[in-house]
Write an enzyme that holds these catalytic residues in place. Structure first.
Site, short mmCIF file in Angstrom:
data_model
loop_
_atom_site.label_atom_id
_atom_site.label_comp_id
_atom_site.label_asym_id
_atom_site.label_seq_id
_atom_site.Cartn_x
_atom_site.Cartn_y
_atom_site.Cartn_z
N HIS A 1 -0.69 30.46 19.61
CA HIS A 1 -2.07 30.02 19.71
C HIS A 1 -2.76 30.38 21.02
CE1 HIS A 1 -5.56 27.76 18.82
NE2 HIS A 1 -5.36 26.87 19.77
N HIS A 2 -2.06 30.27 22.12
CA HIS A 2 -2.74 30.48 23.40
C HIS A 2 -1.74 31.01 24.40
CE1 HIS A 2 -6.18 29.46 26.11
NE2 HIS A 2 -5.22 29.49 27.02
N GLU B 1 -7.02 19.76 16.05
CA GLU B 1 -6.44 18.56 16.61
C GLU B 1 -7.35 17.36 16.39
OE1 GLU B 1 -4.48 19.96 19.89
OE2 GLU B 1 -4.32 18.05 20.92
N ARG C 1 0.81 19.74 22.58
CA ARG C 1 1.05 20.73 21.52
C ARG C 1 2.47 21.27 21.53
NH1 ARG C 1 -4.68 24.03 21.77
NH2 ARG C 1 -5.85 22.34 20.80
N ARG D 1 -1.43 24.30 27.46
CA ARG D 1 -2.86 24.02 27.54
C ARG D 1 -3.22 22.84 26.64
NH1 ARG D 1 -7.12 24.91 24.43
NH2 ARG D 1 -5.96 26.29 23.04
N HIS E 1 0.62 26.36 18.44
CA HIS E 1 -0.16 25.21 17.98
C HIS E 1 0.59 24.58 16.83
CE1 HIS E 1 -3.35 22.73 16.40
NE2 HIS E 1 -4.06 22.97 17.49
N ARG F 1 -6.05 14.86 13.81
CA ARG F 1 -5.13 13.84 14.34
C ARG F 1 -5.88 12.92 15.29
NH1 ARG F 1 -1.16 17.26 17.15
NH2 ARG F 1 -2.57 18.95 16.57
#
Ligand code: ADP
Length: 925
Positions: free
Chosen positions: A859-860, A732, A756, A899, A719, A735
């Site tokens: 992050h993911h 997010e 991302r 993602r 991220h 932004r």
């Protein structure tokens, strides 16, 4: 006169106004206002439904100043714009023949900074409220005190213009007016503090200005009431004789009623616990003739005519009714008809009862709903002493269990005389008892303590139910039996459990961490879905096809097309699935990689994760679904070609077997397992992670042992915007709300709204490997998350861009030029430099200006086990592993190579509920 005749007979106030009976609906917070405190139509209908037979409705407290709201969803009377909405409430109440009174207040030091844009609350003195995490307020200057009195005056004027029959000055519940009178919160040495006389000045001045406004704008029929809390526990604090002193003074200036603020109408002293005399009796005995001219109103625990009558017998003139009016909108008519009522509500009746959804979620209201569905007898009654640990102390709680409920929790060992501790303990205690479950939200600001209490209760419940089984001659070590076992209590697990339960399956949730919520609780942006009801209401034109195409593009075309199609098709229904369960995601924003506003979030713009988990948890608790915390699944049992159950390891290192027909693996990803991350992606060695500790990928290995195949394991998302000291993710939505990214030189360097992976790569490519996310007051005001970041100390703020640049050690010429150039792009809606096409919302030009230093973090994990579109786990031959289902981040394929923000929450609800459905279906075969 019979009781009914007495309470239903008209009553005349000192100003000559006749109330048609002695019954009032008490002011109760509904948390149903819009984010800015304006009135929602739901609220108007809530009050309309409750008007008519009841003599008077006291509308919930309205803040007089936009820095004075004490809870989310509060309604305000702080500006003339609010009059129109409030007028609708007044009209709705009066149309049906009840009187409408409005309560006005300022929260003072009880206000949380995050509710008022990170500002420091104000109070008589700079002394924090005695509760954990309370902010230290700023002491008001003498001029501010005068100004505040004027604000109360303005509020009265607005209430008059809105058509209310009167106002109730909220001098209770430790809000600002009480804070002035209290020697605990008011330690000023000017005319507003010090002696009791001086401390009484502020409440009296508020009453004076209310009279003045009434004289100027209303007629004599305008009612002015005053609510007070008779005592405080704190030392020093308000004692009953102080209260009598103040009430005598108020009475001397003229009032139409006084309103005792106590939990139970016949409560006795909380200071002198040896004296059982109800305070109302003491009050009647001590009051002067002048004070006796002022009617006095009681509240607390009034459900039936007999309760109200008893109040009158003890000296009250008027009785206010709280929860019974929520549960029975036509309460007074029922009482008039001689009905005897019980305080509970059918869980399917929210809409029929005209109860706004935020109020339905309120713990007090929820307790009424729960009463209906108390589970079957489970415990061996007794008192269990449980030793647990919070952050700093060892605590012992005595947990009393009846056969079917948690009867009481007391603190036996611990900081017994720490007021902060005991007051938050009281709160979590009543949450647990009301819900009859330890699985309730923690008290904010007292999380570790709340978790300790929850844990003590869970331990006692386990012990007691084992004791009961033994007593009944059962075998404790015999395997338990469920239709469906869900592994993991993140969003996917909870959604699956709820759905399976609703289709008739018996369900057990197993969670290895001590708390519920997994990584989902940290989700910030929202939930993506196209063609939803909420988009239609806002006039947003969207299509599933576009959602599909953009997700595919964002995922580098690597997404599994079948899963993606199912996901996109079911997303709007998943939004409704949540809404039907009281989880409303009706505010909409956007995230990187999406061209349209389709990220659904709570209406106050707050982070989605906490809201979602709290809502799902409420549903789990309501259904009495069994949850085992601190217990990990070590093995999925498999025999004769199908899943048979699970083997568990409890906190006490006990191994247990549970038989199950279906097992749903919802264990999340593996971002917090750095060895596993580095195994697939050596380049990510040394990166921080945004994930919770439990994200270790254990579900993947559990399923691999059954032959499950995996996909995309090297696709790990970093991220771009993570605060590095705390690994805290900067959403997010900042932004998406209009912020930009600048480097240490003060220049933009990339399209902030790109996906991302690309934004992260651009930050890593900077020589300093970090950047600043920059936004102005405009963005902050629309984004709750920003206030949280301010409160957590992540944000550097300045009144001008130049000052901000200086504080960041940045060349201000470059920074100013960057802002100017970007603002020009916003104006023409075209980014010449980096091709940003979305969230070019407003020029960054409204101070204060804010910046957060960020860099990427793991992050993911997009990869995981393979499933088909029915969430059945597949082996490497694409064959179903019978009885094994998986949903959420543990699954690979849906997101492809990247993602999109907002797609994880949609993923867990779409596939979580689907897994619940499929697992229940299999169990019922
Ligand atoms: P998702 O977003 O897919 O729902 P989350 O990360 O929110 O995933 O939740 C997954 C939950 O599963 C976490 O709370 C984690 O602690 C829990 N968990 C992971 N492995 C196990 C295990 N072996 N046994 C029990 N719980 C587990």
């Amino acid at each position: 006169m019979t009781s009914n005749e007495r309470i239903l007979s008209p009553f005349t106030l000192p100003n000559g106004v006749e109330l048609k009976n002695r019954l009032l609906m008490a002011p109760m917070t509904t948390c149903t206002g819009y984010f800015d405190g304006t009135v929602t139509s739901e609220l108007v209908e809530y009050y309309r439904a409750r008007s008519g037979a009841i003599g008077t409705i006291i509308v919930e407290c309205c803040f007089v100043d936009d820095l004075g709201l004490a809870f989310p969803g509060a309604i305000g009377i702080d500006s003339d714009e609010k009059i129109a909405g409030l007028a609708k409430i007044a009209a709705a109440i009066k149309e049906k023949g009840s009187k409408a009174i409005l309560q006005i207040y300022h929260g003072g030091r009880m206000v949380e900074p995050k509710l008022i844009g990170g500002h420091t609350p104000i109070a008589p003195s700079a002394i924090a409220a005695p509760r954990e995490g309370a902010a230290t307020p700023v002491a008001m200057s003498a001029a501010e005190v005068e100004n505040m009195i004027a604000k109360f005056g303005e509020a009265v004027r607005r209430a008059i213009h809105a058509g209310f029959d009167g106002v109730e000055i909220h001098g209770a519940n430790t809000y600002l007016i009480q804070q002035f009178f209290s020697p605990n919160s008011n330690q000023r040495d000017d005319e507003w503090g010090g002696s009791r006389e001086n401390r009484a000045r502020f409440p009296l001045a508020v009453l004076d200005i209310a009279h003045k406004m009434a004289r100027q704008y209303a007629d004599d029929a305008f009612i002015i009431g005053y609510r007070f809390s008779p005592e405080e526990l704190e030392v020093p604090g308000i004692r009953f004789d102080d209260t009598m002193f103040l009430l005598e003074k108020l009475a001397a200036r003229g009032l139409d009623y006084l309103h005792f603020s106590v939990g139970a109408a016949l409560r006795s002293s909380i200071n002198d616990t040896t004296d059982p005399t109800p305070l109302i009796e003491k009050y009647c005995a001590l009051r002067s003739e002048t004070l006796a001219q002022i009617p006095v109103m009681g509240v607390g625990g009034i459900v039936n005519a007999a309760d109200a009558e008893e109040g009158l017998d003890h000296g009250y003139d008027l009785m206010a009714v709280g929860r019974a009016c929520i549960a029975y909108p036509d309460w007074a008519s029922r009482i008039a008809n001689g009905e005897t009522l019980e305080l509970f509500m059918d869980s399917t009746q929210r809409e029929a009862l005209n109860i706004p959804e935020p109020l339905w979620r309120f713990s007090l209201v929820e307790a009424m709903i729960r009463d209906m569905s108390m589970g079957a007898a489970k415990f061996k009654p007794g008192v269990f002493a449980e030793t647990v640990q919070d952050d700093s102390t060892t605590l012992v709680f005595n947990v009393s269990l009846e056969t079917d409920c948690i009867a009481d929790i007391t603190l036996a060992e611990g900081p017994l005389d720490d007021v902060e501790f005991t007051s938050s303990f009281e709160e979590i205690r009543s949450r647990i008892i009301d819900a009859n479950s330890p699985h309730v939200d923690a008290i904010s600001g007292a999380t570790s303590q709340s978790e300790a209490v929850k844990k003590a209760v869970s331990k006692a419940m386990v012990k007691s139910s084992k004791a009961r089984i033994a007593e009944e001659g059962g075998d404790i070590s015999a395997p338990k039996n469920y239709d469906v076992v869900v592994i993991g209590s993140g969003g996917a697990g909870l959604a699956a459990a709820i759905q399976a339960h609703d289709e008739g399956a018996s369900v057990l949730i197993v969670e290895k961490m001590p708390t519920i919520g997994g990584n989902t609780i940290k989700a910030s942006a929202g939930m993506n879905a196209a063609e939803t009801r909420f988009q239609r209401v806002k006039g947003i034109q969207d299509s599933k096809a576009l959602f599909y195409a953009e997700t595919l593009k964002g995922g580098g075309e690597k997404n599994d097309p079948a899963l993606l199609r199912r996901f996109v098709e079911h997303a709007p229904e998943a939004i409704e699935w949540l809404a039907r369960r009281g989880i409303m995601l009706n505010d909409i924003t956007t995230t990187g990689g999406m061209s349209i506003d389709r990220t659904h979030r709570p209406r106050d713009g707050s982070a989605v994760g906490g809201y979602l988990i709290s809502g799902l948890l409420r549903n789990v608790t309501k259904r009495n679904i069994d949850v085992m915390l601190d217990t990990s699944v070590e093995e999925i049992l498999f025999d004769a070609g199908e899943v048979r159950g699970v083997r568990l390891l409890t906190e006490e290192q006990e191994t247990l077997s549970v038989d199950a027909k279906s097992v749903i693996v919802a264990t999340g990803g593996f971002s917090a397992n750095s060895a596993m991350v580095v195994k697939y992606r050596p380049d990510l060695d040394g990166f921080v992670t945004t994930n919770h500790k439990g994200a270790t990928g254990s579900g993947i290995s559990l399923l691999e042992r059954l032959g499950a195949a995996t996909v995309d394991m090297g696709e790990i998302q970093i991220h771009p915007t993570v605060e590095q000291n705390t690994s805290y993710l900067i959403s997010e939505s900042i932004r998406g709300g209009g912020a930009i990214l600048v480097n240490q030189q003060g220049n933009r360097f990339f399209n902030e709204m790109s996906t991302r992976d690309k934004v992260s790569a651009a930050i890593i490519a900077l020589p300093e490997h970090y950047a600043y996310i920059v936004f102005d007051e405009h963005v902050r005001a629309k984004n709750k998350a920003a206030d949280e970041y301010i409160a957590r100390g992540f944000v550097t703020s300045a009144s001008s861009p130049r000052e901000l640049a200086d504080k960041l050690g940045m060349d201000y010429h470059a920074f100013l030029a960057t802002l100017e150039r970007y603002n020009g792009f916003v104006e023409k809606q075209h980014d010449d430099d980096f091709g940003r096409t979305t969230a070019l919302r407003a020029p960054i030009n409204e101070g204060p200006f804010h910046a957060i230093q960020i860099a990427p973090g793991v992050h993911h994990t997009m990869g995981g086990v393979t499933i088909n579109t029915d969430t059945q786990v597949l082996n490497s031959e694409q064959q179903v592993i019978p009885g094994a289902f998986a949903a959420g981040e543990v699954v690979g394929g849906l997101h492809g190579g990247n993602r999109i923000g907002g797609n994880a929450v949609a993923d867990i609800i779409v596939f979580g509920s689907l897994a619940g459905h499929q697992a229940a279906l299999r169990a019922k075969r």
